[in-house]
Design an enzyme around this catalytic site. Structure first.
Site, short mmCIF file in Angstrom:
data_model
loop_
_atom_site.label_atom_id
_atom_site.label_comp_id
_atom_site.label_asym_id
_atom_site.label_seq_id
_atom_site.Cartn_x
_atom_site.Cartn_y
_atom_site.Cartn_z
N ARG A 46 6.39 -12.90 37.95
CA ARG A 46 6.20 -14.34 38.24
C ARG A 46 6.63 -15.16 37.03
NH1 ARG A 46 1.51 -16.34 37.14
NH2 ARG A 46 0.29 -14.67 38.09
N TYR A 98 15.75 -36.44 52.05
CA TYR A 98 15.52 -35.36 53.02
C TYR A 98 14.09 -35.49 53.57
CZ TYR A 98 14.39 -30.69 54.63
OH TYR A 98 13.95 -29.63 55.37
N ASP A 170 18.61 -34.93 43.41
CA ASP A 170 18.79 -33.83 44.36
C ASP A 170 20.29 -33.70 44.59
OD1 ASP A 170 19.12 -32.26 46.66
OD2 ASP A 170 17.22 -32.87 47.52
N LYS A 195 21.58 -24.10 50.77
CA LYS A 195 22.74 -24.76 51.37
C LYS A 195 24.04 -24.23 50.73
CE LYS A 195 19.60 -26.64 53.75
NZ LYS A 195 18.47 -27.06 53.05
C1 LIG Z 1 19.02 -32.59 50.44
C2 LIG Z 1 17.95 -31.55 50.64
N1 LIG Z 1 17.02 -31.37 49.69
C3 LIG Z 1 16.05 -30.46 49.83
C4 LIG Z 1 15.95 -29.67 50.95
C5 LIG Z 1 14.84 -28.66 51.07
O1 LIG Z 1 15.33 -27.38 50.85
P1 LIG Z 1 14.77 -26.02 51.51
O2 LIG Z 1 15.00 -26.11 52.97
O3 LIG Z 1 15.55 -24.96 50.82
O4 LIG Z 1 13.31 -25.96 51.17
C6 LIG Z 1 16.90 -29.82 51.96
C7 LIG Z 1 16.82 -28.98 53.18
O5 LIG Z 1 17.48 -29.22 54.16
C8 LIG Z 1 17.93 -30.79 51.80
O6 LIG Z 1 18.86 -30.98 52.76
#
Ligand SMILES: Cc1ncc(COP(=O)(O)O)c(C=O)c1O
Length: 377
Positions: A46, A98, A170, A195
């Site tokens: 961890r 998101y 992000d 992604k």
């Molecule tokens: C722009 C963005 N940030 C964060 C996330 C969250 O990621 P995760 O689905 O890997 O938890 C997503 C998920 O679709 C996203 O599109």
């Protein structure tokens, strides 16, 4: 090193002990200590794991930061970054972040006393107006999901520095291949590595890069305390995905540009959101701060019924949550990724029932165009 070379040669490549050119998967939870506290850099997985560490060094070098951290998902990454803050702290966020980010901020972290204001960060005066005495950070998503709105990272990061706020970006949609927030002044970069970084719809993961030793110490403390870490197998899969990030991003970009132009001229489509189109409001800014426009397009077909009809007819666009993979994916944000946002708020943001989002894959673009042509007919 140029971008594509860096994807292959950055980080800790291979294994010095055996000469293996691929980083081994250290499927291990604990490590032998020669005496109490005397160990070879790892005591418990961890806290640190060699495979995860190789990935963390790699993403840190790709983003040009000081240290990287790998988490069990993008949401685990975002939540862990938010845990750098505490009761009474205030964070300003992009209004169409998101849906999961909106949900964790407004339904979970609020319970721990972290305050938030959502504004259109595309206009810096909104950010300035939202700053309060207890503000600690500005969290940007650019371009946004699903409306592809663009924020000037450099301008916001400059404001953040003047006011003593951290700028967090992000970078999921662009990846370090197209956009480098730290070079533009950001302090922290967050990824849903599920992604484009992974790229093959086979791993859920989150990555964070910070630009200072202090932030590295603080985030490692959170990572180790909360424990939402990425396992060694998934860390390895991500490193494997990242090696081809450059060629994949180039293809996503070229295919998406062709498809966006096609949709823009189609009579069944009323609005196309893609920053690569010259009429997109964020087009010039994207040219300044990114080296590509990405593979995400949203467009409006008028109603939920029309969207359903389109989904039923398409052959190469798989109806699925998520994005950024080699195969083309399609979703209806209002009923899928953004369902956690209240309907009034979705309407305010422009996430209509007829809005369809596609993640353009790296198939032959002619097949994708043929497919869209027959489905929209
Ligand atoms: C722009 C963005 N940030 C964060 C996330 C969250 O990621 P995760 O689905 O890997 O938890 C997503 C998920 O679709 C996203 O599109």
């Amino acid at each position: 090193m140029r971008a594509k070379t860096k994807l292959i040669h950055a980080g800790i490549v291979g294994d010095e002990t055996t000469g293996a050119v691929s980083t081994p998967i250290y499927q291990v939870s604990t490590y032998k200590q020669e005496a109490v506290g005397k160990f070879k850099g790892y005591e418990y997985s961890r806290t640190g794991n060699p495979t995860r560490h190789a990935l963390e060094v790699l993403i840190s070098e790709l983003e040009g930061g000081v240290a990287g951290f790998a988490f069990a998902s993008g949401m685990a990454a975002t939540s862990s970054v938010m845990m750098l803050f505490g009761k009474g702290d205030h964070v300003i966020l992009t209004d169409d972040v998101y849906g999961g980010t909106f949900r964790v901020i407004s339904k979970v972290l609020n319970r721990f006393g972290i305050e938030a204001t959502f504004v259109d960060t595309g206009d810096i005066s909104n950010v300035e107006a939202a700053i309060k005495e207890n503000s600690k950070a500005i969290f940007l998503e650019t371009p946004t999901n699903p409306l592809l709105k663009v924020t000037d990272i450099e301008e916001i990061a400059k404001l953040g520095k003047e006011k003593g706020l951290l700028t967090i970006v992000d970078n999921t949609f662009m990846t370090p291949y197209f956009q480098q927030p730290i070079a533009l002044g950001a302090d922290i970069v967050v990824h849903s590595a599920t992604k484009y970084l992974g790229g093959h719809s086979d791993v859920v993961a989150g990555l964070v890069v910070v630009n200072s030793d202090q932030l590295a110490t603080d985030l490692h403390f959170v990572q180790n305390s909360v424990g939402a870490v990425l396992g060694p197998q998934d860390s390895w899969l991500l490193m494997r995905g990242i090696k081809t990030l450059g060629i994949r991003m180039e293809e996503h970009n070229v295919n998406a540009q062709r498809i966006a132009e096609f949709l823009k001229n189609h009579e069944a489509v009323s609005n196309v959101f893609y920053p690569g189109i010259a009429t997109h409001p964020g087009h010039e800014l994207m040219k300044k701060q990114t080296t590509g426009f990405g593979g995400m397009i949203s467009f409006d077909v008028g109603s939920a019924e029309k969207a359903d009809e389109l989904l039923a007819k398409l052959r190469f666009f798989t109806l699925a949550e998520s994005l950024g993979a080699v195969e083309s994916l399609i979703s209806v944000p209002a009923r899928m990724t953004h369902a956690s946002i209240p309907s009034e708020r979705r309407a305010e943001l422009g996430i209509t029932d007829g809005l369809v989002r596609i993640s353009v894959g790296i198939e032959d673009v002619e097949d994708l165009l043929d497919d869209l042509t027959q489905a929209l007919a």
